[in-house]
Scaffold this motif. Structure first.
Motif, PDB file in Angstrom:
ATOM      1  N   LEU A 275     -13.565  85.803 -56.951  1.00 41.18           N
ATOM      2  CA  LEU A 275     -13.219  86.602 -55.414  1.00 41.18           C
ATOM      3  C   LEU A 275     -14.328  87.830 -55.214  1.00 41.18           C
ATOM      4  CD1 LEU A 275     -11.317  85.776 -52.571  1.00 41.18           C
ATOM      5  CD2 LEU A 275     -10.301  88.141 -53.903  1.00 41.18           C
ATOM      6  N   PRO A 276     -15.435  87.891 -54.451  1.00 37.85           N
ATOM      7  CA  PRO A 276     -16.086  89.347 -54.181  1.00 37.85           C
ATOM      8  C   PRO A 276     -15.310  90.545 -53.987  1.00 37.85           C
ATOM      9  CG  PRO A 276     -16.877  87.192 -53.218  1.00 37.85           C
ATOM     10  CD  PRO A 276     -15.972  87.010 -54.055  1.00 37.85           C
ATOM     11  N   ILE A 277     -15.639  91.226 -54.454  1.00 37.32           N
ATOM     12  CA  ILE A 277     -14.296  93.087 -54.916  1.00 37.32           C
ATOM     13  C   ILE A 277     -14.584  92.781 -53.242  1.00 37.32           C
ATOM     14  CG2 ILE A 277     -14.879  95.163 -55.570  1.00 37.32           C
ATOM     15  CD1 ILE A 277     -16.372  93.612 -58.438  1.00 37.32           C
ATOM     16  N   THR A 278     -13.411  93.826 -52.914  1.00 35.13           N
ATOM     17  CA  THR A 278     -13.037  93.909 -51.972  1.00 35.13           C
ATOM     18  C   THR A 278     -12.157  95.462 -51.557  1.00 35.13           C
ATOM     19  OG1 THR A 278     -11.199  92.644 -51.574  1.00 35.13           O
ATOM     20  CG2 THR A 278     -13.580  92.169 -50.047  1.00 35.13           C
ATOM     21  N   LYS A 279     -11.544  95.649 -52.466  1.00 34.94           N
ATOM     22  CA  LYS A 279     -10.849  96.457 -53.311  1.00 34.94           C
ATOM     23  C   LYS A 279     -11.554  97.960 -53.679  1.00 34.94           C
ATOM     24  CE  LYS A 279      -6.033  95.183 -53.025  1.00 34.94           C
ATOM     25  NZ  LYS A 279      -4.584  95.154 -54.414  1.00 34.94           N
ATOM     26  N   LYS A 627     -18.678  96.970 -55.296  1.00 29.84           N
ATOM     27  CA  LYS A 627     -18.503  96.409 -54.116  1.00 29.84           C
ATOM     28  C   LYS A 627     -19.572  95.959 -53.554  1.00 29.84           C
ATOM     29  CE  LYS A 627     -16.451  96.574 -49.823  1.00 29.84           C
ATOM     30  NZ  LYS A 627     -15.372  97.332 -48.533  1.00 29.84           N
ATOM     31  N   LEU A 628     -20.579  97.556 -53.454  1.00 29.22           N
ATOM     32  CA  LEU A 628     -21.344  96.816 -53.145  1.00 29.22           C
ATOM     33  C   LEU A 628     -22.337  95.695 -53.428  1.00 29.22           C
ATOM     34  CD1 LEU A 628     -23.430  97.074 -50.059  1.00 29.22           C
ATOM     35  CD2 LEU A 628     -24.483  99.311 -51.462  1.00 29.22           C
ATOM     36  N   VAL A 629     -22.794  95.520 -54.616  1.00 27.82           N
ATOM     37  CA  VAL A 629     -23.521  94.589 -55.110  1.00 27.82           C
ATOM     38  C   VAL A 629     -22.613  93.244 -55.111  1.00 27.82           C
ATOM     39  CG1 VAL A 629     -23.891  93.479 -58.117  1.00 27.82           C
ATOM     40  CG2 VAL A 629     -24.313  95.903 -56.770  1.00 27.82           C
ATOM     41  N   LEU A 702      -2.052  74.746 -41.972  1.00 25.56           N
ATOM     42  CA  LEU A 702      -1.553  76.076 -42.197  1.00 25.56           C
ATOM     43  C   LEU A 702      -2.496  76.460 -44.053  1.00 25.56           C
ATOM     44  CD1 LEU A 702       1.559  74.936 -41.652  1.00 25.56           C
ATOM     45  CD2 LEU A 702       1.627  77.221 -41.189  1.00 25.56           C
ATOM     46  N   ILE A 703      -3.676  77.086 -43.989  1.00 21.58           N
ATOM     47  CA  ILE A 703      -3.541  77.704 -45.448  1.00 21.58           C
ATOM     48  C   ILE A 703      -2.490  79.108 -45.628  1.00 21.58           C
ATOM     49  CG2 ILE A 703      -5.259  79.419 -44.344  1.00 21.58           C
ATOM     50  CD1 ILE A 703      -5.925  77.585 -47.247  1.00 21.58           C
ATOM     51  N   THR A 704      -2.197  78.495 -46.945  1.00 19.18           N
ATOM     52  CA  THR A 704      -1.836  79.916 -47.466  1.00 19.18           C
ATOM     53  C   THR A 704      -2.378  80.251 -48.691  1.00 19.18           C
ATOM     54  OG1 THR A 704       0.407  78.789 -46.774  1.00 19.18           O
ATOM     55  CG2 THR A 704       0.549  80.634 -48.631  1.00 19.18           C
ATOM     56  N   LEU A 705      -2.717  81.226 -48.468  1.00 20.70           N
ATOM     57  CA  LEU A 705      -3.526  82.317 -50.001  1.00 20.70           C
ATOM     58  C   LEU A 705      -2.747  82.210 -51.139  1.00 20.70           C
ATOM     59  CD1 LEU A 705      -5.537  84.698 -48.160  1.00 20.70           C
ATOM     60  CD2 LEU A 705      -5.716  82.795 -48.022  1.00 20.70           C
ATOM     61  N   THR A 706      -2.965  82.422 -52.070  1.00 19.33           N
ATOM     62  CA  THR A 706      -2.547  82.405 -53.388  1.00 19.33           C
ATOM     63  C   THR A 706      -2.137  83.834 -53.690  1.00 19.33           C
ATOM     64  OG1 THR A 706      -4.318  82.771 -54.491  1.00 19.33           O
ATOM     65  CG2 THR A 706      -4.340  80.692 -54.495  1.00 19.33           C
ATOM     66  N   ASP A 707      -1.028  83.719 -54.177  1.00 20.44           N
ATOM     67  CA  ASP A 707      -0.673  85.519 -54.635  1.00 20.44           C
ATOM     68  C   ASP A 707      -1.917  86.450 -55.857  1.00 20.44           C
ATOM     69  OD1 ASP A 707       2.013  84.694 -53.863  1.00 20.44           O
ATOM     70  OD2 ASP A 707       2.785  84.247 -56.004  1.00 20.44           O
ATOM     71  N   ASP A 708      -2.568  85.611 -55.996  1.00 18.02           N
ATOM     72  CA  ASP A 708      -3.789  86.229 -56.654  1.00 18.02           C
ATOM     73  C   ASP A 708      -4.616  86.618 -56.062  1.00 18.02           C
ATOM     74  OD1 ASP A 708      -5.176  86.995 -59.132  1.00 18.02           O
ATOM     75  OD2 ASP A 708      -6.421  85.311 -58.352  1.00 18.02           O
ATOM     76  N   VAL A 709      -4.972  85.801 -54.791  1.00 13.91           N
ATOM     77  CA  VAL A 709      -6.062  86.467 -54.016  1.00 13.91           C
ATOM     78  C   VAL A 709      -4.750  87.245 -53.267  1.00 13.91           C
ATOM     79  CG1 VAL A 709      -6.979  85.722 -51.588  1.00 13.91           C
ATOM     80  CG2 VAL A 709      -7.365  84.457 -53.749  1.00 13.91           C
ATOM     81  N   LEU A 710      -4.826  87.426 -52.912  1.00 15.37           N
ATOM     82  CA  LEU A 710      -3.858  88.081 -52.252  1.00 15.37           C
ATOM     83  C   LEU A 710      -3.699  89.906 -52.206  1.00 15.37           C
ATOM     84  CD1 LEU A 710      -0.842  85.930 -50.428  1.00 15.37           C
ATOM     85  CD2 LEU A 710      -2.101  87.074 -49.566  1.00 15.37           C
ATOM     86  N   SER A 711      -3.642  90.184 -54.009  1.00 16.16           N
ATOM     87  CA  SER A 711      -3.325  91.135 -54.697  1.00 16.16           C
ATOM     88  C   SER A 711      -4.573  91.501 -54.594  1.00 16.16           C
ATOM     89  CB  SER A 711      -2.846  90.771 -55.911  1.00 16.16           C
ATOM     90  OG  SER A 711      -3.233  89.754 -56.995  1.00 16.16           O
ATOM     91  N   GLN A 712      -5.975  91.096 -54.788  1.00 15.03           N
ATOM     92  CA  GLN A 712      -6.779  91.336 -54.840  1.00 15.03           C
ATOM     93  C   GLN A 712      -7.982  92.228 -53.346  1.00 15.03           C
ATOM     94  OE1 GLN A 712      -9.635  89.871 -57.180  1.00 15.03           O
ATOM     95  NE2 GLN A 712      -7.863  87.700 -57.918  1.00 15.03           N
ATOM     96  N   ILE A 713      -7.776  91.409 -52.174  1.00 15.29           N
ATOM     97  CA  ILE A 713      -8.188  91.994 -51.472  1.00 15.29           C
ATOM     98  C   ILE A 713      -7.170  92.652 -50.441  1.00 15.29           C
ATOM     99  CG2 ILE A 713      -9.435  89.658 -50.679  1.00 15.29           C
ATOM    100  CD1 ILE A 713      -6.712  88.967 -48.899  1.00 15.29           C
ATOM    101  N   SER A 714      -7.781  93.336 -49.618  1.00 19.24           N
ATOM    102  CA  SER A 714      -7.718  94.563 -48.439  1.00 19.24           C
ATOM    103  C   SER A 714      -7.346  94.358 -48.160  1.00 19.24           C
ATOM    104  CB  SER A 714      -8.673  95.609 -48.785  1.00 19.24           C
ATOM    105  OG  SER A 714      -9.720  95.458 -48.372  1.00 19.24           O
TER     106      SER A 714
END
Length: 714
Positions: A275-279, A627-629, A702-714
């Motif tokens: 996942l690209p860095i967002t946090k 995040k920028l890179v 419907l789409i449900t995001l994984t817990d891992d993705v939810l924890s990584q995105i802001s």
């Protein structure tokens, strides 16, 4: 080709422009018989012109009609087509591009836009109005023997032949080919396409073209044309290829192409795509004294912007006010000035510039004070100039927006304390180096020396300037796509690595009732004026570290070196980490002097608290650069998905296709497009698709995001 102007009284000689093709003319209402309605003026009197039996009125009859205020119409000739653009800006832009391409065509300028006449390429099957073309502009088509146009004559009101070609006309260029009738506003491309929106605009249009059936080879041709002609600054060929491939992948939707396959890493189809860095880390505002953080906290609420957009340019501003008065020395011979180059990244309209202006106010007042001092000095000089004992004073500047290196160096020579270069579009500074010298200058190399604070020379107006102790700070703003383009064309000379980027998770600047109390501005300005009152001496004051502070820095320094030795670290990241090790010392100097000016400390040395704050600030910039890179390295397809993930999280992590397309997220316009997006998210391993019955008994995707993705995105 030559321009062949058509005389008003020789309209019937238009046959020369169509190489002997029989021409048909009709009378239009015009302004005859006291008609003053422009729309009605274009209506035909001779209504049987589409019939084979139609005969042209005599030359005399047409001449008399024109003299009475009537207008002349001409039927689009055999094997020809007329394109009508009812937008002056777009019409003029397309006219200029056709002229650059040395195309063979006729052009008429109308009160509302432009008309172009070509040979018919047979891509337009029916006469239409408001049709979207392959390059995303809206046009009307007028076909042979069906449509007509107003011939510029006496009284046709702001209508003239703009260009007439004596050579055989070209077939209508592909960029005028139709793809959709009656497009919505969101389908149309703003021309020219400006920096900050180029990649996303081209990607969305490429997806649109594929959706309407364009083939891959046609798509590439269109993208290359748009990049060359419609962008104010064309993208590199590699970026166009990336856009092309991303669009193809995103729109593989039929049985021949197959369904999108799961993303694979090391052959394991179940391994999610990274996942690209967002946090990113929040700006550590608490490292500043109360006089600073009090204003910044309230101002960010008043402007509705991340506090980063105020605090990051502030570092360059306060560094300029400190200037050459102080240096920090952590060990013998290793000294750092308060030289800081900063850049705030965010979308256009997200209050980056108003936020910067909040921090800039004290420097603006210092500039006003310098100007007043100059006016007083020039008065005294004029009174005493006859004695010849005084040199003519020069006006000093505290900051400038002139990116010309020679100008900045000369200003720093006149004000040896220090100069700030500030810009609302810092990418122009980065892209413009050596530009006016035809790319043969050495501006980049000299800017690198200026960041180091080492002596430079400059030739300006036949005068060689020598700057032994430069202090030139830089701050500005930029849009994400612009910086992405710069990073994708990275030059490994260390310039980009020297810039402190902040890329916060911004939010729309909704209206706020919060106001900035004047007393907070006064307290803030008072602290900075105390720093400015420190006189510049021949040698700067050296600020040392107490023992505990040195040990804390040494530990962090070594940890940062170990981080950069990771095999995954690119040369760009290694370079930035190296510059941050030096920046950390400059941060400590600034924090120390701010706290001293605010009365929060008495020690004349950099303490453990100062260096701890500096390390927090350095780690903050690490996270934002990562995040920028990460953003720069992600393809457009991934960026498009990332734009939706945050919205899905806001909805609780699960969302339907209807929610996506009804809100028009990321330009998605249909349930099919939304479903394709969900399939892409699932193929990346970032979510799972389910189908449920809605309240009407119909299937709802419907789409449900994984817990891992939810924890990584802001």
């Amino acid at each position: 080709m030559e321009v062949n102007p058509i005389k008003i009284l020789k309209q019937l000689e238009l046959v020369e422009l169509f190489k002997g093709i029989p021409l048909k003319f009709i009378r239009l209402v015009g302004y005859a018989d006291q008609n003053m309605d422009y729309k009605r003026a274009k209506a035909p009197i001779d209504r049987d012109f589409t019939q084979e039996s139609y005969m042209n009125p005599s030359r005399e009859a047409l001449g008399e009609w024109i003299e009475q205020g009537g207008w002349l119409g001409m039927i689009v000739p055999d094997n020809h087509i007329l394109i009508d653009i009812d937008d002056k800006q777009i019409g003029d832009y397309m006219y200029q591009q056709l002229m650059k391409d040395k195309a063979s065509f006729h052009a008429i300028q109308t009160p509302n836009g432009y008309q172009f006449i070509f040979k018919d390429n047979r891509k337009v099957t029916r006469q239409t109005v408001k049709t979207l073309t392959e390059i995303g502009i809206e046009v009307d088509y007028r076909l042979e023997n069906k449509g007509y146009f107003v011939v510029p004559t006496k009284g046709t009101e702001n209508r003239r032949w703009l260009y007439c070609c004596n050579d055989p006309l070209d077939d209508m260029p592909f960029m005028f080919n139709p793809i959709k009738d009656k497009p919505k506003e969101r389908d149309m491309i703003p021309i020219p396409i400006i920096e900050g929106s180029r990649n996303q605009t081209l990607f969305e249009h490429a997806c649109r073209l594929l959706y309407y059936g364009k083939k891959a080879d046609e798509l590439k041709q269109i993208l290359m044309y748009m990049n060359k002609h419609l962008l104010n600054m064309p993208l590199k060929a590699a970026e166009i290829e990336n856009i092309f491939n991303s669009a193809l992948k995103y729109h593989k939707r039929d049985s021949q192409e197959g369904i999108l396959q799961p993303f694979e890493i090391n052959g394991d189809e179940h391994t999610p795509k990274p996942l690209p860095i967002t946090k990113v880390k929040a700006f550590p505002l608490e490292i500043f004294p109360t006089s600073v953080k009090g204003l910044f906290t309230v101002a960010s609420k008043a402007i509705s912007c991340p506090i980063d957009y105020i605090a990051v340019p502030f570092l360059s501003i306060v560094g300029t006010i400190i200037g050459n008065t102080h240096v920090a020395e952590i060990k013998a011979g290793y000294k750092k000035k308060a030289i800081l180059w900063t850049c705030s990244i965010g979308s256009s309209g997200y209050a980056k510039s108003p936020a910067k202006d909040v921090a800039l106010k004290p420097l603006q007042k210092i500039q006003e004070q310098l100007h007043e001092e100059y006016e007083q000095a020039i008065e005294e000089y004029e009174l005493n100039s006859e004695e010849g004992k005084t040199s003519k004073p020069v006006v000093k500047r505290a900051f400038t927006s002139d990116a010309t290196l020679e100008a900045v160096i000369e200003l720093n020579k006149d004000n040896p304390r220090g100069i700030l270069f500030e810009s609302d579009e810092l990418a122009g500074w980065l892209n413009g180096m050596n530009q006016y010298k035809g790319g043969k200058g050495n501006d980049r190399q000299r800017w690198l020396k200026l960041w180091n604070g080492t002596a430079v020379t400059s030739d300006r107006k036949s005068e060689k300037l020598y700057l032994p102790n430069p202090l030139i700070n830089v701050t500005g703003t930029a849009q994400p796509d612009v910086i992405k383009s710069i990073l994708n064309n990275y030059i490994s000379d260390g310039l980009i690595e020297r810039i402190l980027f902040c890329y916060p998770n911004s939010f729309p600047p909704y209206w706020s009732e919060q106001e900035i109390p004047p007393q907070l501005e006064e307290i803030y300005e008072e602290t900075l004026f105390k720093l400015y009152q420190i006189k510049l001496t021949e040698e700067p004051i050296v600020v040392l570290f107490i023992g505990g502070a040195r040990e804390i820095y040494e530990k962090w320094h070594n940890e940062t070196v170990e981080e950069s030795e990771d095999a995954k670290f690119t040369e760009l990241l290694k370079g930035h980490w190296a510059k941050l090790r030096g920046y950390c010392i400059s941060f400590a100097l600034i924090i120390h002097l701010l706290r001293l000016a605010d009365g929060e400390k008495e020690s004349e040395k950099i303490t453990e608290m100062d260096i701890q704050g500096a390390i927090r600030l350095a780690n903050y910039f690490k996270s934002h650069f990562l995040k920028l890179v990460s953003f720069a390295n992600s393809d457009i397809e991934t960026q498009r998905v990332m734009n939706v993930l945050g919205k899905i999280k806001q909805e609780g992590g699960t969302i339907t296709t209807r929610t996506v397309y009804s809100n028009g997220w990321c330009g998605i316009r249909s349930a099919e497009d939304a479903k394709q997006l969900f399939e892409l998210i699932e193929s990346y391993g970032w979510g799972n698709i389910t189908v449920q019955k809605n309240s009407h008994g119909k299937d709802s995707v419907l789409i449900t995001l994984t817990d891992d993705v939810l924890s990584q995105i802001s």
